[in-house]
Design a protein around this motif. Sequence first.
Motif, PDB file in Angstrom:
ATOM      1  N   HIS A   1      -3.935 -37.633 -13.786  1.00  0.00           N
ATOM      2  CA  HIS A   1      -3.198 -38.845 -13.433  1.00  0.00           C
ATOM      3  C   HIS A   1      -4.012 -39.527 -12.332  1.00  0.00           C
ATOM      4  CE1 HIS A   1       0.336 -37.951 -15.788  1.00  0.00           C
ATOM      5  NE2 HIS A   1       0.367 -36.737 -15.294  1.00  0.00           N
TER       6      HIS A   1
ATOM      7  N   GLU B   1      -8.876 -32.048  -6.472  1.00  0.00           N
ATOM      8  CA  GLU B   1      -7.474 -31.723  -6.765  1.00  0.00           C
ATOM      9  C   GLU B   1      -6.759 -31.349  -5.463  1.00  0.00           C
ATOM     10  OE1 GLU B   1      -6.696 -28.182  -9.071  1.00  0.00           O
ATOM     11  OE2 GLU B   1      -4.765 -28.961  -9.752  1.00  0.00           O
TER      12      GLU B   1
ATOM     13  N   GLY C   1      -5.286 -34.095  -3.443  1.00  0.00           N
ATOM     14  CA  GLY C   1      -4.068 -34.776  -3.887  1.00  0.00           C
ATOM     15  C   GLY C   1      -4.135 -35.388  -5.268  1.00  0.00           C
ATOM     16  N   LEU C   2      -5.246 -35.181  -5.987  1.00  0.00           N
ATOM     17  CA  LEU C   2      -5.331 -35.736  -7.340  1.00  0.00           C
ATOM     18  C   LEU C   2      -4.450 -34.932  -8.301  1.00  0.00           C
ATOM     19  CD1 LEU C   2      -6.746 -37.617  -9.462  1.00  0.00           C
ATOM     20  CD2 LEU C   2      -8.384 -35.760  -9.792  1.00  0.00           C
ATOM     21  N   PRO C   3      -3.476 -35.564  -8.975  1.00  0.00           N
ATOM     22  CA  PRO C   3      -2.670 -34.813  -9.939  1.00  0.00           C
ATOM     23  C   PRO C   3      -3.460 -34.561 -11.228  1.00  0.00           C
ATOM     24  CG  PRO C   3      -1.612 -36.907  -9.294  1.00  0.00           C
ATOM     25  CD  PRO C   3      -3.035 -36.967  -8.849  1.00  0.00           C
TER      26      PRO C   3
END
Lengths: 122, 572
Positions: free
Chosen positions: B138, B113, B116-118
């Motif tokens: 996402h 996360e 940059g993982l939404p």
Amino acid sequence: MIYIDKNVCNGCGKSKETMCERICPGDLLFRNNDKKADIRDQGACWVCAACVKACPRHAIELKLPLQIGGNGASLNARVSKGETIWALKDLKGNVEEFKIKSWVDRDKEGCPALISEKADKV
Amino acid sequence: MPLNEIVLDMDKVKITRLKTDVLIVGGGAAGCFAASELKLNAPNCDCIVMEKAHIDRSGCLAMGINAINAYLNPGETPDSFVAYIKNEFMGVVREDLLYSIAEGLNSVVHEVEGWGLPIEKDRNGYYKMRGKRSIRIHGERLKPILAERAKRSGAKILNRVVATNFIFDGERVSGAYGFGIRDMTFYVIEAKAVLVATGGASRIYKPNNEGSARNLMWYSPWNVGTGYAMGTRIGAEMTCFENRFVALRVKDVNAPTGTLALGVGAKQINAIGESYLSERYECFGGRKCVTPYRLYATILEDKAGRGPCYLDISHLSDRERRKLKEDFLSMNPSIVLLWADEGLDKKLSCVEICGTEPFIEGGHSEAGYWVDVDRRTTIKGLYAAGDITGGSPKKYASGAWVEARISIKTILADINLNGKIRAVDESDIQNELQRITAPFYNHNQNSVTAREMEERLQKVMDEYAGGISTNYELNDKRLRLARDLLNELLGHLEFLRAENSYELVGCLEIIDRIEVAQVLVEHLFHRRETRWPCYQTRIDFPDRDDRFWLKYVNSVRDTSSGKIKIIKRNLQ
Ligand SMILES: Cc1cc2nc3c(=O)[nH]c(=O)nc-3n(C[C@H](O)[C@H](O)[C@H](O)COP(=O)(O)OP(=O)(O)OC[C@H]3O[C@@H](n4cnc5c(N)ncnc54)[C@H](O)[C@@H]3O)c2cc1C
Ligand code: SF4
Ligand code: SF4
């Protein structure tokens, strides 16, 4: 399967590898003698859309083969900094657009998937 | 590269020799995480990632995913996670491995996360649950996000280099050979430790669709079990191959049914509208039955003439439908196309479902390398992580990251960074170069293409080793036939023909797939009971037999004779 619009594709100019060729996980794409993108074997396509998202000119569309009921609907995608934007065209030509979040800028070091061949040289 | 480029002689294939501390074979979920983890903990340790495709979009995560399927939501504990999976897999799992995964799940997800993982959150800032052990994300760009970390870590990434074999002196793995597709280069990469993370094996069985839609399948078509084949060739022990994975998917496009069943509460109904799991299969646990029974019940409905079966989404509002399409676009765009192809006037009310062809992998199922709790394989110098390790099913992407973390910790403890790498035997290098380039020289009348061999392999496996056409059913006689026919097929390998590097990779892949199929058939043959319906249905031994078979079926291929020896191991 994919459809490459040869009028839109510019073969990625002089780059060593085209952007679609660079990304396809099955190594199915190549630059043909007319300097346009081409696919070796439609039947080997996973319909993963990696090439669709990677093409800087949006020349590639995703389609389904007739065998499984493909009737001509198509899907295109664009990648922006934090979103992936899809355009779904149905049989009548109606376009439905979807903007989907796909990245959160947490460390200001640049966005994955916008970075191209240059990044590979590191 | 032009399609008809013909490579005429071996002189065109260059040899490049490299040395590194740690070689990671396969830059997928596990491989990318491992590279980042290694450089974070040991910046001075050299690392090379050898990847067959391009790490930005390679492996199972290429399309993206919309859920992290293994995560401990509030209320879940490592113990409850292990108990759940043990029950799902009828008792035959490696609890030690599962426990080590469970303990690490949440921290790896938080780490990704941060990259940059939404991840979807509720009003209080908690992750949105999809199920008890899964969360909504996402994840369309998950693979580029992981790749970005691997690139930035400082590891050297070799894209478009296909691993072909380990460098092995009979005792220890000290690197791997690879074929560079773009630069026509034979790589000899020596290393102090090798982490294999090439995922599982697809395209062993005849797929649901053929010809023009044949690769529109569930598992990545280019994960072909090369890592398994490389391991069995040097005598690495494998486990649970007979625990095949058959996914229940949306017919034709193989879109995930979890997005519908878990995501929007769609019921499984048969052709006459019955909610068959609860109305007919209470004996299996009804709607709460374990995963293989969802599929098994669907097949029984078909056999009884009440097929096709569907997931009912008629209750969804227009807004929910749009949201559903968004969820699928981040994971399997083809189903959205399917709906558009059916015409907007046809309401999205029911989605037809069916089973896929069987796959061999250890992320959903449990086929793979036999490893210790620190992810050492049975061969010195060789470690494994992700879908390629066996005995620890349902670990999915986040479990692959945990295994990457554990294996890197072990590697750093095991290797001496100042130590020397064993020298490679020059004749080994020449032999491997000859083996992999042989298809360039076969241009006589008897020669065959990889595609022709694939058709034969898939037909044999489908008909005699429990493919779709036999409802996944197995028996002694058919398996013996499969064994003989695979042996016969091996005899054709010397006639494989390739005219360019793309075709050459196809030839190498089919060799690996046949070898994986051989190991699989032996495993299927030896488990004389039915433990996991559909994954492993023996019609000649239809019952589960806990007295004799609460055991792992393992195997080792003899490195000189090539014979596969089966080893039964007690649960641990
Ligand atoms: C369609 C699909 C949907 C999924 N959905 C979800 C989900 O929603 N949630 C979830 O948590 N998990 C999901 N999973 C599971 C998850 O994707 C896998 O468990 C995970 O990717 C496994 O990681 P891995 O590194 O072992 O394999 P992969 O990520 O597949 O990586 C293997 C890598 O090895 C490379 N490779 C293969 N052969 C060679 C070779 N010879 N030489 C060099 N490189 C090679 C491949 O190109 C690839 O990059 C899904 C899987 C699939 C197939
Ligand atoms: S990426 Fe687009 S423009 Fe470039 S070669 Fe491929 S299709 Fe053509
Ligand atoms: S959709 Fe995927 S598999 Fe098909 S050509 Fe494009 S990148 Fe390759």
